[in-house]
Design a protein around this motif. Structure first.
Motif, PDB file in Angstrom:
ATOM      1  N   GLY A  32       0.798  -1.212   0.000  1.00  0.00           N
ATOM      2  CA  GLY A  32       0.000   0.000   0.000  1.00  0.00           C
ATOM      3  C   GLY A  32       0.833   1.265   0.000  1.00  0.00           C
ATOM      4  N   ARG A  33       1.848   1.347  -0.843  1.00  0.00           N
ATOM      5  CA  ARG A  33       2.730   2.507  -0.850  1.00  0.00           C
ATOM      6  C   ARG A  33       1.949   3.767  -1.196  1.00  0.00           C
ATOM      7  N   GLN A  73       5.948   6.371   4.282  1.00  0.00           N
ATOM      8  CA  GLN A  73       5.162   6.453   3.055  1.00  0.00           C
ATOM      9  C   GLN A  73       4.389   5.165   2.797  1.00  0.00           C
ATOM     10  N   TYR A  74       4.484   4.209   3.697  1.00  0.00           N
ATOM     11  CA  TYR A  74       3.824   2.921   3.528  1.00  0.00           C
ATOM     12  C   TYR A  74       2.609   2.774   4.434  1.00  0.00           C
ATOM     13  N   PRO A  94      -1.408   3.222   8.842  1.00  0.00           N
ATOM     14  CA  PRO A  94      -0.038   3.686   8.559  1.00  0.00           C
ATOM     15  C   PRO A  94       0.971   2.683   9.104  1.00  0.00           C
ATOM     16  N   ALA A  95       2.053   2.464   8.375  1.00  0.00           N
ATOM     17  CA  ALA A  95       3.014   1.430   8.757  1.00  0.00           C
ATOM     18  C   ALA A  95       3.519   1.541  10.194  1.00  0.00           C
ATOM     19  N   ARG A 107      12.187   6.155   8.423  1.00  0.00           N
ATOM     20  CA  ARG A 107      13.314   5.397   7.876  1.00  0.00           C
ATOM     21  C   ARG A 107      13.194   5.220   6.364  1.00  0.00           C
ATOM     22  N   ASP A 108      12.204   5.839   5.752  1.00  0.00           N
ATOM     23  CA  ASP A 108      12.029   5.689   4.318  1.00  0.00           C
ATOM     24  C   ASP A 108      11.633   7.028   3.712  1.00  0.00           C
TER      25      ASP A 108
END
Length: 427
Positions: A23-24, A266-267, A281-282, A391-392
């Protein structure tokens, strides 16, 4: 100060990774030229250490990181404590005392708790984990007999028999374990142990090193079994309180503490906190912080982390010389130092320094959705902790670059200040 020898050399042993992120969402764009981002820096500015501020802001701006934090010590003194924030992304500026998830930096705490129990004569590090915990597999399955060779030493030095690269990391496999056991999510540690009790080990214990988050879940359960206290209570009473550390806490999956930063990714993914199948949200529900106990559940500020690191500088109120020797010992069983010149001790990566100095550089990295962290102790009396709330991003730049950037910043310091900020942050 002389040449800095033996940078940490971050590489294969990092914190937990989110497997199968899905789900990016839209990548983080830079602000449009008409609306430039501004950056807020909190804490006391120290001109002699401006290279550290420059490194942090350069790193964060390139990756569009919303919030970061840095603490630096020199010869036992806290010389820098800073928070960094992007105003477009962080409504509340990060303070030097804001707390972050520290992910796998938690491993040094768990390993130290087991080592402290050994120091106090409550257990020996050569004890098999099977003598301390119950391993009851699902019906029709059996425990691998080789598990009897997994001692506490081997558990903490990642030679216990599990290899997440070869099979799975059970702390990040909630849906699979839930389906296999027929139990609902959110899983418990006992669910994970039961599932793993029925699986064969990935290798015979003491034959090689393979990073294992699960091994540290077991270590936390050992702390409880031996001490008769909860893991958190034991750590707070026996390890943190003697150092005056009060901000460190066991974090939760959803609701942050009042001084805890928010996390960005962002994931998105499917929640593992219940059976709803909701997309979240991740950083907030695609993994269970409850399962990270022992492996990656602590939240802390950077000043707390360098204070914690100071406990390993010399025998003191927490550890005696025997315990410190155990923490820094290389894996036995003929494994020793790896081809890259470092090894995994008890909760720390260790690189002996033999050129241009003596002693060792020790460090650990932490990583989970919404978190990247680094804690370093150097052979020549410096330490630093750097924390970030993501972290991304879409930059494609490595987060591991912060290691060399902070070493470079240290090399630019021509005269270290004599002040000590510890009294400002610890009562």
């Amino acid at each position: 100060m002389g040449k800095l020898v033996g940078a940490t050399g971050l590489g294969s042993l990092t914190g937990g990774v989110l497997l199968g992120e899905a789900g990016r969402a839209a990548p983080y764009p830079p602000p449009p030229p008409s609306l430039p981002a501004t950056w807020t820096t909190t804490g006391t500015s120290v001109s002699a250490l401006a290279s550290f501020d420059d490194a942090m802001l350069t790193f964060m701006k390139a990756r569009y990181i919303a919030g970061g934090q840095l603490a630096v010590t020199y010869k036992g003194r806290l010389v820098l404590a800073r928070g960094y924030s992007c105003d477009r992304l962080t409504p509340v500026p990060v303070q030097p005392t804001s707390t972050f998830r520290v992910a796998s930096l938690s491993k040094s705490v768990t390993a130290a708790a087991v080592a402290k129990l050994a120091q106090d004569g409550k257990v020996t590090l050569g004890t098999p984990v099977t003598a301390l915990l119950d391993f009851i597999p699902p019906t029709g399955q059996s425990v691998d007999v080789r598990l009897q060779k997994t001692t506490l030493w081997r558990l903490l030095q990642h030679t216990g028999g599990w290899d997440r690269a070869a099979s799975l990391d059970p702390l990040w496999s909630d849906q699979k374990i839930s389906a296999a056991l027929g139990v609902p999510m959110e899983l418990t540690a006992d669910d994970v142990i039961r599932y793993m009790a029925g699986r064969p080990l990935d290798f015979t214990p003491a034959t090689r090193v393979a990073y294992s988050n699960y091994g540290y879940l077991l270590a936390a359960k050992v702390v409880e079994a031996v001490s008769g206290q909860t893991y958190g209570d034991y750590v707070n009473q026996q390890l943190l309180a003697p150092l005056g550390i009060t901000r460190m806490k066991l974090g939760g999956s959803i609701a942050p503490f009042p001084d805890e930063v928010s996390y960005r990714s962002q994931y998105t993914g499917t929640t593992v906190l219940n059976m709803s199948g909701a997309t979240v949200p991740a950083p907030y529900g695609t993994f269970s912080m409850r399962l990270q106990e022992g492996n990656g559940r602590w939240i802390a500020s950077a000043v707390d982390l360098v204070r914690w690191a100071s406990a390993f500088d010399a025998p003191g109120t927490v550890f005696n010389s025997t315990t410190l020797g155990r923490v820094w010992a290389a894996p036995g069983d003929g494994i020793g130092v790896n081809d890259s010149g470092w090894y995994y001790g008890l909760g720390w990566q260790v690189r002996p320094v033999t050129t241009g100095g003596t002693g060792r550089n020790t460090w650990h990295v932490g990583s989970m959705p919404g978190t990247h962290s680094l804690l370093v102790r150097t052979y020549n009396g410096m330490s630093w902790a750097a924390l970030f709330n993501q972290r991304d991003d879409a930059s494609g730049l490595s987060y591991g670059d912060i290691d060399s950037m902070l070493w470079t910043a240290a090399g630019k310091v021509s005269s270290w200040p004599t002040h000590n900020f510890y009294s400002k942050y610890f009562g």
